[in-house]
Design a protein around this motif. Structure first.
Motif, PDB file in Angstrom:
ATOM      1  N   SER A  95       0.847  -1.199   0.000  1.00 52.47           N
ATOM      2  CA  SER A  95       0.000   0.000   0.000  1.00 52.47           C
ATOM      3  C   SER A  95       0.873   1.237   0.000  1.00 52.47           C
ATOM      4  O   SER A  95       1.862   1.321   0.732  1.00 52.47           O
ATOM      5  N   GLU A  96       0.539   2.181  -0.860  1.00 53.94           N
ATOM      6  CA  GLU A  96       1.213   3.466  -0.921  1.00 53.94           C
ATOM      7  C   GLU A  96       0.375   4.462  -0.139  1.00 53.94           C
ATOM      8  O   GLU A  96      -0.813   4.617  -0.402  1.00 53.94           O
ATOM      9  N   PHE A  97       1.000   5.140   0.828  1.00 59.11           N
ATOM     10  CA  PHE A  97       0.267   5.996   1.756  1.00 59.11           C
ATOM     11  C   PHE A  97      -0.588   7.025   1.017  1.00 59.11           C
ATOM     12  O   PHE A  97      -0.111   7.761   0.161  1.00 59.11           O
ATOM     13  N   GLY A  98      -1.864   7.049   1.343  1.00 56.77           N
ATOM     14  CA  GLY A  98      -2.773   8.030   0.780  1.00 56.77           C
ATOM     15  C   GLY A  98      -3.019   7.890  -0.702  1.00 56.77           C
ATOM     16  O   GLY A  98      -3.476   8.847  -1.332  1.00 56.77           O
ATOM     17  N   ALA A  99      -2.762   6.697  -1.285  1.00 57.82           N
ATOM     18  CA  ALA A  99      -2.873   6.605  -2.737  1.00 57.82           C
ATOM     19  C   ALA A  99      -3.557   5.316  -3.202  1.00 57.82           C
ATOM     20  O   ALA A  99      -4.623   5.363  -3.801  1.00 57.82           O
ATOM     21  N   TYR A 100      -2.952   4.140  -2.964  1.00 59.80           N
ATOM     22  CA  TYR A 100      -3.488   2.918  -3.553  1.00 59.80           C
ATOM     23  C   TYR A 100      -3.013   1.701  -2.771  1.00 59.80           C
ATOM     24  O   TYR A 100      -2.119   1.787  -1.904  1.00 59.80           O
ATOM     25  N   LEU A 101      -3.580   0.546  -3.110  1.00 61.18           N
ATOM     26  CA  LEU A 101      -3.177  -0.753  -2.573  1.00 61.18           C
ATOM     27  C   LEU A 101      -2.965  -1.696  -3.747  1.00 61.18           C
ATOM     28  O   LEU A 101      -3.825  -1.800  -4.621  1.00 61.18           O
ATOM     29  N   ARG A 102      -1.843  -2.395  -3.785  1.00 64.19           N
ATOM     30  CA  ARG A 102      -1.494  -3.292  -4.882  1.00 64.19           C
ATOM     31  C   ARG A 102      -1.321  -4.710  -4.351  1.00 64.19           C
ATOM     32  O   ARG A 102      -0.569  -4.934  -3.397  1.00 64.19           O
ATOM     33  N   GLU A 103      -2.018  -5.682  -4.969  1.00 63.81           N
ATOM     34  CA  GLU A 103      -1.874  -7.097  -4.654  1.00 63.81           C
ATOM     35  C   GLU A 103      -1.497  -7.828  -5.941  1.00 63.81           C
ATOM     36  O   GLU A 103      -2.146  -7.621  -6.970  1.00 63.81           O
ATOM     37  N   ALA A 104      -0.469  -8.670  -5.880  1.00 61.89           N
ATOM     38  CA  ALA A 104      -0.039  -9.330  -7.121  1.00 61.89           C
ATOM     39  C   ALA A 104       0.825 -10.538  -6.815  1.00 61.89           C
ATOM     40  O   ALA A 104       1.428 -10.659  -5.748  1.00 61.89           O
ATOM     41  N   VAL A 105       0.872 -11.430  -7.797  1.00 59.90           N
ATOM     42  CA  VAL A 105       1.814 -12.533  -7.815  1.00 59.90           C
ATOM     43  C   VAL A 105       2.506 -12.487  -9.174  1.00 59.90           C
ATOM     44  O   VAL A 105       1.872 -12.186 -10.193  1.00 59.90           O
ATOM     45  N   GLY A 106       3.812 -12.721  -9.206  1.00 58.46           N
ATOM     46  CA  GLY A 106       4.486 -12.578 -10.489  1.00 58.46           C
ATOM     47  C   GLY A 106       5.942 -12.977 -10.440  1.00 58.46           C
ATOM     48  O   GLY A 106       6.412 -13.599  -9.481  1.00 58.46           O
ATOM     49  N   GLY A 107       6.645 -12.595 -11.481  1.00 62.82           N
ATOM     50  CA  GLY A 107       8.057 -12.906 -11.602  1.00 62.82           C
ATOM     51  C   GLY A 107       8.777 -11.863 -12.427  1.00 62.82           C
ATOM     52  O   GLY A 107       8.148 -11.050 -13.124  1.00 62.82           O
ATOM     53  N   GLU A 108      10.108 -11.884 -12.348  1.00 64.02           N
ATOM     54  CA  GLU A 108      10.910 -10.888 -13.070  1.00 64.02           C
ATOM     55  C   GLU A 108      12.266 -11.483 -13.423  1.00 64.02           C
ATOM     56  O   GLU A 108      12.849 -12.233 -12.636  1.00 64.02           O
ATOM     57  N   ILE A 109      12.737 -11.167 -14.621  1.00 65.77           N
ATOM     58  CA  ILE A 109      14.077 -11.538 -15.076  1.00 65.77           C
ATOM     59  C   ILE A 109      14.840 -10.260 -15.385  1.00 65.77           C
ATOM     60  O   ILE A 109      14.344  -9.385 -16.115  1.00 65.77           O
ATOM     61  N   THR A 110      16.043 -10.130 -14.810  1.00 68.18           N
ATOM     62  CA  THR A 110      16.821  -8.901 -14.942  1.00 68.18           C
ATOM     63  C   THR A 110      18.236  -9.220 -15.403  1.00 68.18           C
ATOM     64  O   THR A 110      18.875 -10.147 -14.888  1.00 68.18           O
ATOM     65  N   LEU A 111      18.716  -8.452 -16.373  1.00 68.51           N
ATOM     66  CA  LEU A 111      20.110  -8.516 -16.812  1.00 68.51           C
ATOM     67  C   LEU A 111      20.747  -7.150 -16.594  1.00 68.51           C
ATOM     68  O   LEU A 111      20.173  -6.127 -16.975  1.00 68.51           O
ATOM     69  N   THR A 112      21.941  -7.143 -15.986  1.00 70.30           N
ATOM     70  CA  THR A 112      22.665  -5.897 -15.741  1.00 70.30           C
ATOM     71  C   THR A 112      23.995  -5.952 -16.472  1.00 70.30           C
ATOM     72  O   THR A 112      24.813  -6.856 -16.224  1.00 70.30           O
ATOM     73  N   ARG A 113      24.207  -4.989 -17.338  1.00 69.63           N
ATOM     74  CA  ARG A 113      25.420  -4.917 -18.149  1.00 69.63           C
ATOM     75  C   ARG A 113      26.254  -3.717 -17.718  1.00 69.63           C
ATOM     76  O   ARG A 113      25.761  -2.585 -17.684  1.00 69.63           O
ATOM     77  N   GLN A 114      27.512  -3.947 -17.360  1.00 68.31           N
ATOM     78  CA  GLN A 114      28.400  -2.867 -16.945  1.00 68.31           C
ATOM     79  C   GLN A 114      29.019  -2.251 -18.194  1.00 68.31           C
ATOM     80  O   GLN A 114      30.042  -2.710 -18.707  1.00 68.31           O
ATOM     81  N   ILE A 115      28.368  -1.201 -18.718  1.00 64.67           N
ATOM     82  CA  ILE A 115      28.858  -0.559 -19.940  1.00 64.67           C
ATOM     83  C   ILE A 115      30.216   0.073 -19.703  1.00 64.67           C
ATOM     84  O   ILE A 115      31.127  -0.004 -20.541  1.00 64.67           O
TER      85      ILE A 115
END
Length: 358
Positions: A95-115
Protein backbone atom coordinates in the motif's frame (compact mmCIF):
# COMPACT_ATOMS: atom_id res chain seq x y z
CA UNK A 1 24.81 -19.60 4.20
CA UNK A 2 23.59 -16.37 5.71
CA UNK A 3 20.40 -15.63 7.63
CA UNK A 4 19.14 -12.21 8.68
CA UNK A 5 16.19 -11.08 10.77
CA UNK A 6 15.25 -7.49 11.53
CA UNK A 7 12.38 -5.48 12.95
CA UNK A 8 11.54 -1.82 13.13
CA UNK A 9 9.00 0.95 13.31
CA UNK A 10 7.97 3.61 10.79
CA UNK A 11 5.31 6.31 10.98
CA UNK A 12 3.80 5.19 7.65
CA UNK A 13 4.43 1.45 8.17
CA UNK A 14 3.71 0.99 11.88
CA UNK A 15 5.57 -2.14 12.99
CA UNK A 16 7.57 -3.96 10.33
CA UNK A 17 9.86 -6.97 10.05
CA UNK A 18 12.10 -8.63 7.48
CA UNK A 19 13.90 -11.92 7.18
CA UNK A 20 16.12 -13.50 4.53
CA UNK A 21 18.20 -16.63 3.93
CA UNK A 22 20.99 -16.71 1.33
CA UNK A 23 22.59 -19.88 -0.04
CA UNK A 24 25.94 -18.93 -1.58
CA UNK A 25 27.48 -20.81 -4.50
CA UNK A 26 24.15 -22.53 -5.04
CA UNK A 27 24.66 -25.24 -7.71
CA UNK A 28 28.16 -23.90 -8.30
CA UNK A 29 29.67 -21.11 -10.44
CA UNK A 30 29.03 -18.40 -7.85
CA UNK A 31 25.24 -18.42 -7.96
CA UNK A 32 23.28 -17.24 -4.94
CA UNK A 33 19.76 -18.30 -3.99
CA UNK A 34 17.89 -15.84 -1.78
CA UNK A 35 14.66 -16.39 0.15
CA UNK A 36 13.14 -13.24 1.63
CA UNK A 37 10.06 -12.16 3.55
CA UNK A 38 9.04 -8.59 4.35
CA UNK A 39 5.98 -7.38 6.18
CA UNK A 40 4.75 -4.05 7.56
CA UNK A 41 1.68 -2.50 9.15
CA UNK A 42 1.76 -5.29 11.70
CA UNK A 43 -1.09 -4.87 14.18
CA UNK A 44 -2.12 -1.54 12.69
CA UNK A 45 -5.77 -2.02 13.68
CA UNK A 46 -4.84 -2.36 17.35
CA UNK A 47 -2.08 0.29 17.38
CA UNK A 48 -3.61 3.02 15.23
CA UNK A 49 -4.52 5.15 18.27
CA UNK A 50 -1.13 4.77 19.96
CA UNK A 51 1.92 3.98 17.83
CA UNK A 52 0.41 4.53 14.37
CA UNK A 53 -1.49 7.80 14.78
CA UNK A 54 -0.32 9.14 11.42
CA UNK A 55 -2.47 6.44 9.78
CA UNK A 56 -5.69 7.53 11.52
CA UNK A 57 -6.87 9.45 8.46
CA UNK A 58 -5.82 6.75 6.01
CA UNK A 59 -8.56 5.00 4.04
CA UNK A 60 -9.54 1.78 5.90
CA UNK A 61 -9.11 -0.28 2.71
CA UNK A 62 -5.36 0.45 2.87
CA UNK A 63 -4.98 -0.44 6.56
CA UNK A 64 -4.04 -4.04 5.80
CA UNK A 65 -0.99 -6.12 6.49
CA UNK A 66 1.62 -5.51 3.80
CA UNK A 67 3.83 -8.40 2.76
CA UNK A 68 6.31 -9.56 0.14
CA UNK A 69 7.51 -13.16 -0.11
CA UNK A 70 10.01 -13.97 -2.81
CA UNK A 71 12.78 -16.24 -4.01
CA UNK A 72 15.59 -14.87 -6.19
CA UNK A 73 18.41 -16.58 -8.07
CA UNK A 74 21.47 -14.35 -8.63
CA UNK A 75 23.69 -15.60 -11.45
CA UNK A 76 27.09 -14.01 -12.29
CA UNK A 77 26.80 -15.29 -15.90
CA UNK A 78 30.51 -16.01 -16.05
CA UNK A 79 30.39 -16.62 -19.80
CA UNK A 80 28.91 -13.15 -20.40
CA UNK A 81 31.57 -10.51 -19.90
CA UNK A 82 30.53 -7.74 -17.42
CA UNK A 83 26.94 -9.04 -17.25
CA UNK A 84 24.98 -10.47 -14.30
CA UNK A 85 21.51 -11.98 -14.17
CA UNK A 86 18.71 -12.29 -11.66
CA UNK A 87 15.39 -14.18 -11.67
CA UNK A 88 12.65 -13.63 -9.07
CA UNK A 89 9.27 -15.12 -8.17
CA UNK A 90 7.14 -13.25 -5.62
CA UNK A 91 3.74 -12.63 -4.06
CA UNK A 92 3.01 -9.27 -2.47
CA UNK A 93 0.57 -6.79 -1.04
CA UNK A 94 1.81 -3.19 -0.97
CA UNK A 95 0.00 0.00 0.00
CA UNK A 96 1.21 3.47 -0.92
CA UNK A 97 0.27 6.00 1.76
CA UNK A 98 -2.77 8.03 0.78
CA UNK A 99 -2.87 6.61 -2.74
CA UNK A 100 -3.49 2.92 -3.55
CA UNK A 101 -3.18 -0.75 -2.57
CA UNK A 102 -1.49 -3.29 -4.88
CA UNK A 103 -1.87 -7.10 -4.65
CA UNK A 104 -0.04 -9.33 -7.12
CA UNK A 105 1.81 -12.53 -7.82
CA UNK A 106 4.49 -12.58 -10.49
CA UNK A 107 8.06 -12.91 -11.60
CA UNK A 108 10.91 -10.89 -13.07
CA UNK A 109 14.08 -11.54 -15.08
CA UNK A 110 16.82 -8.90 -14.94
CA UNK A 111 20.11 -8.52 -16.81
CA UNK A 112 22.66 -5.90 -15.74
CA UNK A 113 25.42 -4.92 -18.15
CA UNK A 114 28.40 -2.87 -16.94
CA UNK A 115 28.86 -0.56 -19.94
CA UNK A 116 31.63 1.33 -18.14
CA UNK A 117 33.08 1.39 -14.62
CA UNK A 118 30.39 3.76 -13.34
CA UNK A 119 27.69 3.09 -15.94
CA UNK A 120 25.49 -0.01 -15.39
CA UNK A 121 22.55 -0.61 -17.74
CA UNK A 122 19.75 -2.78 -16.40
CA UNK A 123 17.12 -4.43 -18.58
CA UNK A 124 14.20 -6.37 -17.12
CA UNK A 125 11.03 -8.18 -18.01
CA UNK A 126 8.32 -8.55 -15.34
CA UNK A 127 5.04 -10.42 -15.48
CA UNK A 128 2.35 -10.17 -12.82
CA UNK A 129 -1.26 -11.05 -12.22
CA UNK A 130 -3.01 -8.86 -9.70
CA UNK A 131 -5.04 -5.77 -8.98
CA UNK A 132 -4.56 -2.19 -7.86
CA UNK A 133 -7.21 -0.66 -5.60
CA UNK A 134 -7.85 3.03 -5.06
CA UNK A 135 -10.71 4.79 -3.28
CA UNK A 136 -14.03 5.19 -5.16
CA UNK A 137 -13.67 8.96 -4.79
CA UNK A 138 -10.40 8.83 -6.72
CA UNK A 139 -12.00 7.33 -9.84
CA UNK A 140 -15.01 9.63 -9.50
CA UNK A 141 -12.82 12.76 -9.40
CA UNK A 142 -10.22 11.59 -11.90
CA UNK A 143 -12.28 9.77 -14.55
CA UNK A 144 -15.86 10.84 -13.75
CA UNK A 145 -16.77 7.21 -13.06
CA UNK A 146 -18.82 7.53 -9.89
CA UNK A 147 -21.16 4.52 -9.86
CA UNK A 148 -19.86 1.76 -7.59
CA UNK A 149 -21.08 -0.84 -10.08
CA UNK A 150 -19.10 0.82 -12.85
CA UNK A 151 -16.04 1.18 -10.63
CA UNK A 152 -15.89 -2.57 -10.10
CA UNK A 153 -13.97 -2.83 -13.38
CA UNK A 154 -10.94 -1.12 -11.79
CA UNK A 155 -10.62 -3.68 -8.99
CA UNK A 156 -10.48 -6.79 -11.21
CA UNK A 157 -7.31 -8.88 -11.36
CA UNK A 158 -5.45 -8.50 -14.63
CA UNK A 159 -2.27 -9.49 -16.48
CA UNK A 160 0.60 -7.03 -16.73
CA UNK A 161 3.81 -7.47 -18.75
CA UNK A 162 6.43 -4.76 -18.34
CA UNK A 163 9.75 -4.23 -20.09
CA UNK A 164 12.04 -1.76 -18.35
CA UNK A 165 15.48 -0.20 -18.83
CA UNK A 166 17.40 1.57 -16.06
CA UNK A 167 20.63 3.50 -16.64
CA UNK A 168 22.64 4.87 -13.69
CA UNK A 169 25.80 6.97 -13.88
CA UNK A 170 27.08 7.58 -10.35
CA UNK A 171 30.16 9.75 -10.04
CA UNK A 172 29.61 10.86 -6.45
CA UNK A 173 32.28 10.25 -3.81
CA UNK A 174 30.03 8.41 -1.31
CA UNK A 175 26.95 6.20 -1.30
CA UNK A 176 25.65 7.33 2.11
CA UNK A 177 26.81 10.95 2.36
CA UNK A 178 28.18 12.41 -0.89
CA UNK A 179 29.93 15.79 -0.80
CA UNK A 180 31.23 15.92 -4.38
CA UNK A 181 30.27 14.54 -7.77
CA UNK A 182 27.11 13.89 -9.77
CA UNK A 183 24.51 11.15 -10.25
CA UNK A 184 22.28 10.58 -13.28
CA UNK A 185 19.38 8.09 -13.23
CA UNK A 186 17.01 7.42 -16.15
CA UNK A 187 14.31 4.77 -16.41
CA UNK A 188 11.88 3.63 -19.09
CA UNK A 189 8.96 1.28 -18.33
CA UNK A 190 6.63 0.01 -21.07
CA UNK A 191 3.60 -2.30 -20.74
CA UNK A 192 2.31 -2.88 -24.31
CA UNK A 193 -0.48 -5.01 -25.73
CA UNK A 194 2.18 -6.89 -27.72
CA UNK A 195 3.35 -8.63 -24.52
CA UNK A 196 -0.15 -9.58 -23.40
CA UNK A 197 -0.91 -6.76 -20.97
CA UNK A 198 -4.61 -6.21 -20.26
CA UNK A 199 -6.06 -3.02 -21.79
CA UNK A 200 -6.28 -1.45 -18.31
CA UNK A 201 -2.61 -2.21 -17.62
CA UNK A 202 -0.96 -0.59 -20.64
CA UNK A 203 1.30 2.42 -20.27
CA UNK A 204 4.70 3.92 -21.05
CA UNK A 205 6.51 5.75 -18.25
CA UNK A 206 9.74 7.77 -18.47
CA UNK A 207 11.57 9.28 -15.47
CA UNK A 208 14.95 10.97 -15.14
CA UNK A 209 16.87 12.54 -12.30
CA UNK A 210 20.15 14.45 -11.95
CA UNK A 211 21.92 15.29 -8.68
CA UNK A 212 25.04 17.41 -8.17
CA UNK A 213 27.18 17.95 -5.04
CA UNK A 214 29.45 21.01 -5.10
CA UNK A 215 31.98 21.77 -2.31
CA UNK A 216 31.94 25.39 -1.10
CA UNK A 217 35.47 26.60 -0.45
CA UNK A 218 38.15 24.69 1.45
CA UNK A 219 36.18 24.15 4.66
CA UNK A 220 35.12 20.49 4.99
CA UNK A 221 31.38 20.05 5.27
CA UNK A 222 30.38 23.13 3.28
CA UNK A 223 28.44 21.67 0.36
CA UNK A 224 25.83 22.93 -2.10
CA UNK A 225 23.51 20.21 -3.44
CA UNK A 226 20.91 20.46 -6.16
CA UNK A 227 18.64 17.88 -7.75
CA UNK A 228 16.12 17.81 -10.59
CA UNK A 229 13.65 14.98 -11.28
CA UNK A 230 11.09 14.82 -14.08
CA UNK A 231 8.73 12.13 -15.27
CA UNK A 232 5.72 11.52 -17.46
CA UNK A 233 3.33 8.65 -18.24
CA UNK A 234 1.54 7.88 -21.50
CA UNK A 235 -1.45 5.57 -21.82
CA UNK A 236 -3.85 4.46 -24.56
CA UNK A 237 -7.53 5.34 -24.57
CA UNK A 238 -9.97 2.82 -23.09
CA UNK A 239 -13.75 2.75 -23.09
CA UNK A 240 -15.15 3.62 -19.65
CA UNK A 241 -18.76 4.12 -18.49
CA UNK A 242 -18.09 7.88 -18.66
CA UNK A 243 -16.78 7.62 -22.24
CA UNK A 244 -13.39 7.07 -23.92
CA UNK A 245 -10.55 8.21 -21.65
CA UNK A 246 -6.85 7.67 -21.14
CA UNK A 247 -6.31 5.35 -18.17
CA UNK A 248 -3.05 4.89 -16.24
CA UNK A 249 -2.96 2.25 -13.46
CA UNK A 250 -2.90 4.07 -10.08
CA UNK A 251 0.44 2.51 -9.07
CA UNK A 252 2.11 3.79 -12.26
CA UNK A 253 0.93 7.37 -11.81
CA UNK A 254 3.44 9.90 -10.48
CA UNK A 255 3.36 11.17 -6.89
CA UNK A 256 5.40 13.68 -4.89
CA UNK A 257 5.50 15.15 -1.42
CA UNK A 258 7.31 13.91 1.66
CA UNK A 259 10.80 13.67 3.13
CA UNK A 260 12.54 12.67 -0.12
CA UNK A 261 10.81 15.02 -2.57
CA UNK A 262 9.07 18.22 -1.38
CA UNK A 263 9.51 18.43 2.39
CA UNK A 264 6.77 21.01 2.99
CA UNK A 265 4.09 18.44 2.08
CA UNK A 266 3.03 15.16 3.64
CA UNK A 267 3.80 11.90 1.85
CA UNK A 268 2.29 11.88 -1.69
CA UNK A 269 0.12 14.94 -0.91
CA UNK A 270 1.67 17.32 -3.47
CA UNK A 271 -0.64 17.59 -6.46
CA UNK A 272 -4.29 16.63 -6.95
CA UNK A 273 -6.10 15.05 -3.99
CA UNK A 274 -9.69 14.12 -3.21
CA UNK A 275 -11.20 14.51 0.24
CA UNK A 276 -14.12 12.54 1.61
CA UNK A 277 -16.11 13.77 4.63
CA UNK A 278 -17.19 10.79 6.75
CA UNK A 279 -20.32 10.58 8.86
CA UNK A 280 -18.25 11.17 12.03
CA UNK A 281 -16.90 14.44 10.52
CA UNK A 282 -13.44 12.96 9.93
CA UNK A 283 -11.81 13.59 6.56
CA UNK A 284 -9.99 11.00 4.48
CA UNK A 285 -7.56 12.33 1.88
CA UNK A 286 -6.37 10.36 -1.14
CA UNK A 287 -3.87 11.51 -3.75
CA UNK A 288 -4.73 10.85 -7.39
CA UNK A 289 -1.20 11.46 -8.65
CA UNK A 290 -0.58 12.75 -12.16
CA UNK A 291 0.81 11.91 -15.57
CA UNK A 292 3.49 14.60 -15.27
CA UNK A 293 5.80 15.34 -12.36
CA UNK A 294 8.78 17.56 -11.72
CA UNK A 295 10.65 18.05 -8.45
CA UNK A 296 13.62 20.30 -7.73
CA UNK A 297 15.70 20.59 -4.55
CA UNK A 298 18.51 22.97 -3.61
CA UNK A 299 20.32 22.71 -0.29
CA UNK A 300 23.32 24.36 1.35
CA UNK A 301 25.02 22.47 4.19
CA UNK A 302 27.54 23.89 6.67
CA UNK A 303 29.39 22.73 9.84
CA UNK A 304 27.58 23.44 13.11
CA UNK A 305 28.85 22.70 16.63
CA UNK A 306 26.19 22.38 19.31
CA UNK A 307 27.01 21.54 22.95
CA UNK A 308 30.36 20.20 21.84
CA UNK A 309 28.83 17.85 19.26
CA UNK A 310 29.85 18.18 15.60
CA UNK A 311 26.70 18.62 13.54
CA UNK A 312 25.84 20.10 10.16
CA UNK A 313 23.14 22.67 9.51
CA UNK A 314 21.19 22.88 6.26
CA UNK A 315 19.03 25.43 4.49
CA UNK A 316 16.93 24.19 1.61
CA UNK A 317 14.22 25.11 -0.90
CA UNK A 318 12.08 22.41 -2.51
CA UNK A 319 9.76 22.90 -5.47
CA UNK A 320 7.43 20.49 -7.21
CA UNK A 321 4.52 20.10 -9.58
CA UNK A 322 2.24 17.09 -10.15
CA UNK A 323 -0.58 17.30 -12.68
CA UNK A 324 -2.09 15.78 -15.79
CA UNK A 325 0.19 16.30 -18.77
CA UNK A 326 -2.63 17.99 -20.72
CA UNK A 327 -3.16 20.54 -17.93
CA UNK A 328 0.37 21.58 -16.93
CA UNK A 329 0.34 25.06 -15.36
CA UNK A 330 3.08 26.95 -13.53
CA UNK A 331 0.32 28.09 -11.18
CA UNK A 332 0.36 24.55 -9.75
CA UNK A 333 4.05 24.77 -8.85
CA UNK A 334 4.56 24.62 -5.08
CA UNK A 335 7.67 25.97 -3.32
CA UNK A 336 8.52 25.09 0.29
CA UNK A 337 11.64 26.43 2.07
CA UNK A 338 13.03 24.92 5.23
CA UNK A 339 15.97 24.19 7.51
CA UNK A 340 17.51 21.09 9.00
CA UNK A 341 20.25 19.50 11.08
CA UNK A 342 22.49 16.55 10.12
CA UNK A 343 24.36 14.28 12.54
CA UNK A 344 27.01 11.91 11.13
CA UNK A 345 26.74 8.21 11.92
CA UNK A 346 28.17 4.91 10.65
CA UNK A 347 24.96 4.34 8.65
CA UNK A 348 25.01 7.78 7.06
CA UNK A 349 23.69 11.15 8.24
CA UNK A 350 20.78 11.23 10.69
CA UNK A 351 18.57 14.00 9.35
CA UNK A 352 15.98 16.29 10.92
CA UNK A 353 14.22 18.65 8.49
CA UNK A 354 11.45 21.17 8.97
CA UNK A 355 9.74 22.27 5.76
CA UNK A 356 7.50 25.35 5.68
CA UNK A 357 4.45 25.22 3.45
CA UNK A 358 3.25 28.78 2.75
Amino acid sequence: RRARVSAGYGTLDCLRAMGSVDLFNFSGEGRRLEFRARTSKIGVDQLINSMCRQLQEEDPSRLKLNYNFGVTLHDPLLNWDRTTGMATLYVERHSEFGAYLREAVGGEITLTRQIATDLPLEGAYAFSYGRTLATPATFCALLNVCSLDDQAIFGARRRRSVVSFLLVRDRSNSVNDPTEGTTLVTELRVSPALLGSNEFMRFARVTAGYTAHIPLGETPGRVFNWRLRVGTVFAPTVNLPSGPRQYVPPDERLFAGGSTTVRGFSENQLGPVVRVLNSDSSVQTSATGGTFMTVSNVEARFPLRLLGVQLFGALFVDAGLVSERSRISLGDLRVTPGAGVRMPSMLGPIRLDIGFNP
